[in-house]
Write a protein that holds these residues in place. Structure first.
Motif, PDB file in Angstrom:
ATOM      1  N   ASP A  91       0.827  -1.208   0.000  1.00  0.00           N
ATOM      2  CA  ASP A  91       0.000   0.000   0.000  1.00  0.00           C
ATOM      3  C   ASP A  91       0.858   1.252   0.000  1.00  0.00           C
ATOM      4  O   ASP A  91       0.452   2.292  -0.523  1.00  0.00           O
ATOM      5  CB  ASP A  91      -0.928   0.006   1.217  1.00  0.00           C
ATOM      6  N   ALA A  92       2.025   1.156   0.612  1.00  0.00           N
ATOM      7  CA  ALA A  92       2.872   2.342   0.734  1.00  0.00           C
ATOM      8  C   ALA A  92       3.804   2.533  -0.458  1.00  0.00           C
ATOM      9  O   ALA A  92       4.536   3.517  -0.531  1.00  0.00           O
ATOM     10  CB  ALA A  92       3.693   2.257   2.028  1.00  0.00           C
ATOM     11  N   LEU A  93       3.790   1.577  -1.399  1.00  0.00           N
ATOM     12  CA  LEU A  93       4.686   1.678  -2.549  1.00  0.00           C
ATOM     13  C   LEU A  93       4.297   2.846  -3.449  1.00  0.00           C
ATOM     14  O   LEU A  93       3.129   2.974  -3.818  1.00  0.00           O
ATOM     15  CB  LEU A  93       4.634   0.393  -3.384  1.00  0.00           C
ATOM     16  N   PRO A  94       5.250   3.694  -3.800  1.00  0.00           N
ATOM     17  CA  PRO A  94       4.961   4.764  -4.753  1.00  0.00           C
ATOM     18  C   PRO A  94       4.651   4.162  -6.127  1.00  0.00           C
ATOM     19  O   PRO A  94       5.157   3.095  -6.441  1.00  0.00           O
ATOM     20  CB  PRO A  94       6.274   5.562  -4.811  1.00  0.00           C
ATOM     21  N   ALA A  95       3.843   4.847  -6.900  1.00  0.00           N
ATOM     22  CA  ALA A  95       3.538   4.361  -8.240  1.00  0.00           C
ATOM     23  C   ALA A  95       4.771   4.469  -9.133  1.00  0.00           C
ATOM     24  O   ALA A  95       5.614   5.336  -8.927  1.00  0.00           O
ATOM     25  CB  ALA A  95       2.390   5.164  -8.837  1.00  0.00           C
ATOM     26  N   SER A  96       4.878   3.572 -10.096  1.00  0.00           N
ATOM     27  CA  SER A  96       5.995   3.617 -11.033  1.00  0.00           C
ATOM     28  C   SER A  96       5.506   3.179 -12.407  1.00  0.00           C
ATOM     29  O   SER A  96       4.687   2.273 -12.511  1.00  0.00           O
ATOM     30  CB  SER A  96       7.112   2.674 -10.568  1.00  0.00           C
ATOM     31  N   PRO A  97       6.008   3.833 -13.450  1.00  0.00           N
ATOM     32  CA  PRO A  97       5.593   3.447 -14.803  1.00  0.00           C
ATOM     33  C   PRO A  97       6.082   2.042 -15.179  1.00  0.00           C
ATOM     34  O   PRO A  97       5.562   1.423 -16.106  1.00  0.00           O
ATOM     35  CB  PRO A  97       6.256   4.499 -15.694  1.00  0.00           C
TER      36      PRO A  97
END
Length: 584
Positions: A91-97
């Motif tokens: 849940d805490a993971l930043p979004a990444s392309p």
RNA sequence: GGGGGUAUAGCUCAGCUGGAUAGAGCAACGGCCUUCUAAGCCGUAGGUCGAGGGUUCGAGUCCUUCUGCCCCUGCCA
């Protein structure tokens, strides 16, 4: 048309391609670390949580592309159940392309599913890098020497030497593919007791004696090839070996001439064996040269001066027990000559002085007792040579089977199966493959019937056939009046959406790691395993899906994939010293 | 006796620095060639990872003991 152009432009944009696996892992690690930092900032994790974050490739596609076990390793200290912690991190993971989605799975793994574009980029890398794909620069140009085969010129090479040749040469190729500056070397004794034994045997044959005659020299070499040497000597034959040239003197009483001739003759035989086996050496190193140069004497003097020697029973001993050996070793025999152990130490000191910071000795496991001894001798020189230098790769024994029973005899050599017999019978490619495809540490059963079979039970042809198939598809493509261009194929890659295509792409992506790992561990057999799996997935794909479809864009994409497979198979086979035929 | 290697399907072997239901080929059985090379593909069956302990969230993998096999244990190389 406009649509195609747009797609091509997008595929060529640098931002979405060329993300290598290590970079990918690094980026995911950073994402996880950011998540951990965020959780720590919220007070939900203890402060200063800086675990070594391990990102692994998954084995099963249903587990995504990459996975991390941080939650499992951290759970206890953090006071959470692994799955709960994994969920918090997710849940805490930043979004990444790069990442299309993540999930918590199993006991608490975090699985990463990469965006399709980033995974397909490997096909482009293979096609643009070609023969360079899979190569890396871990060695950074440092010098490494690989010594292997090192058979004395007392007979033809046997299967065991063949295993050494196949493994050693493949290690050389792996090292050069990973950025090392490689020197291959063959060391042999042309002057010791075994050689005078050889000379006496040839002389006896010159006089018409056979191994069963009463006057036959004790411990003489009994093989038929000795008679061949004698015949050639008496005929005054001229011998050109890689490193020596001699003419037979035809005088049965001149033992020195016989010795020189016999050594040259058998060296030439070995050269022919090695040539037929596609193995090349940069240098042949003679034990006798260590005597001529004074290096043997200098080595003794240095060991004595360092106080590591003593005399007992008329012999000079080296106190190798001071360096981990289980008993001391004789350096100079009572009768004055040196044991083979001393020139061995001098030889390895010579290697060290030539500047090889890394040396790998590939030998049969029956020589393993020399390992401790040579290293001990080098330590006793007190020359700042690292403990544990040099490296050794020891291969276990080879047995040859035919019709379900062990083959022990060769007509030429008498008591063992020669490498030449095998090459003549099953061919260079199959022989090399079978000798290099097993872990050196495991005993090897060479099944002649299997190596000879031209059917689906022979892994060599199975892999080569994958290469030939890809070539054949290109030929068929031209026959049908179509053409294929790399740039167009790359642009069309997003059309590859079948599960088998994704699996193949993933497999191709593994190749650089396989090469790096095999080079690091001196284990060429892992390349053979990889190629078998790659070939299997390609054959399966080929049978399930037509490549030459009417849909031009899809066809371009599938040929691109097929070409990438062909390239990797070729690159991998080269590392094993096996040919990649265009047709079979 | 001591040292090294090894033990995974009936056979030959994989299993990457411990990770999710142990894999492949052969052999066995059943399918697929008017369609890009069938030297190919698909399916079925096959296992107490030699045995016992231990380490830990987790062991085919690491430690230990035992057993079997191979190699070494030379003032041969």
């Amino acid at each position: 048309m406009r649509c195609c152009l747009a797609r091509r432009r997008a595929a060529n944009s640098p931002q979405k391609t060329q993300v290598s696996l290590p970079e990918m892992k690094e980026q995911l690690s950073q994402l996880i670390q950011q998540a951990l930092d965020a959780l720590a900032a919220d007070g939900r994790l203890p402060e200063a949580t800086q675990p070594t974050i391990v990102i692994e490739r998954t084995r099963d596609a249903s587990h995504g592309d990459l996975a991390s076990n941080v939650a499992l390793t951290l759970a206890k200290a953090a006071g959470y159940k692994p799955r709960d912690l994994a969920g918090m991190i997710c849940d805490a993971l930043p979004a990444s392309p790069l990442v299309s989605r993540t999930e918590v799975a199993g006991p608490g793994f975090i699985n990463f599913f990469l965006s399709g574009d980033s995974s397909r980029a490997v096909v482009q890398r293979v096609l643009t890098e070609g023969e360079q794909f899979g190569r890396s620069n871990a060695g950074a140009g440092r010098r490494v020497q690989v010594e292997f085969v090192s058979a004395n010129p007392t007979g033809p090479l046997h299967v065991g030497h063949g295993r050494g040749a196949a493994v050693g040469d493949s290690i050389c190729r792996l090292l050069s593919a990973t950025g090392w500056s490689v020197a291959s070397e063959f060391y042999y004794n042309d002057a010791g007791a075994q050689i005078s034994n050889l000379a006496l045997s040839v002389q006896a044959r010159c006089r018409g004696l056979g191994p069963d005659d009463a006057q036959w020299p004790e411990d003489g070499y009994r093989g038929d090839y000795i008679a061949d040497v004698a015949t050639a000597y008496l005929a005054g034959e001229k011998i050109d070996a890689t490193d020596r040239h001699v003419a037979g003197k035809a005088d049965p009483d001149d033992l020195d001439a016989i010795r020189d001739f016999a050594v040259a003759y058998l060296r030439r035989e070995q050269d022919l064996d090695l040539k037929a086996f596609a193995v090349h050496f940069d240098r042949y190193f003679l034990e006798s040269s260590l005597y001529e140069s004074g290096e043997v004497e200098a080595t003794v003097a240095r060991l004595v001066a360092n106080g590591h020697t003593y005399e007992q029973d008329g012999a000079l001993w080296l106190r190798t027990t001071a360096f981990g050996d289980d008993k001391d070793r004789v350096m100079r025999k009572r009768e004055g000559g040196y044991t083979y152990f001393l020139p061995d130490v001098a030889y390895h000191f010579n290697k060290w002085q030539r500047g090889f910071e890394r040396v790998i000795n590939e030998q049969g496991a029956d020589h393993h007792s020399t390992v401790t001894r040579v290293r001990a001798g080098l330590q006793a020189l007190q020359a700042d040579i690292p403990q544990g230098w040099p490296d050794y790769v020891l291969h276990q024994m080879v047995t040859v089977m035919r019709d379900g029973s062990e083959v022990k005899l060769s007509k030429r050599a008498g008591s063992y199966v020669t490498l030449r017999d095998l090459i003549d019978e099953v061919g260079c490619d199959a022989t090399r493959y079978f000798l290099v495809a097993r872990a050196p540490s495991s005993q090897l059963t060479f099944d002649i019937d299997l190596a000879l079979s031209q059917s689906n039970d022979n892994p060599v042809y199975y892999i080569q056939y994958a290469h030939a198939r890809a070539c054949s598809v290109r030929a068929k493509l031209a026959e049908q009046g179509w053409d294929w261009e790399q740039a167009r194929g790359i642009a069309a890659l997003p059309r590859l959406e079948e599960e088998q295509e994704k699996a193949l792409i993933k497999r191709l992506d593994q190749y650089p790691e396989v090469v790096a790992g095999a080079a690091l561990a001196s284990e060429p057999h892992t390349v053979a395993n990889y190629l078998r799996e790659l070939a299997a997935e390609f054959h399966s794909y080929y049978n399930a899906h037509k490549l030459l479809v009417d849909d031009g864009e899809l066809r371009d994409a599938r040929i691109a994939l097929s070409e990438a497979v062909r390239q990797v198979v070729a690159n991998g086979l080269w590392l094993l010293g096996v040919n990649a035929p265009e047709a079979m």
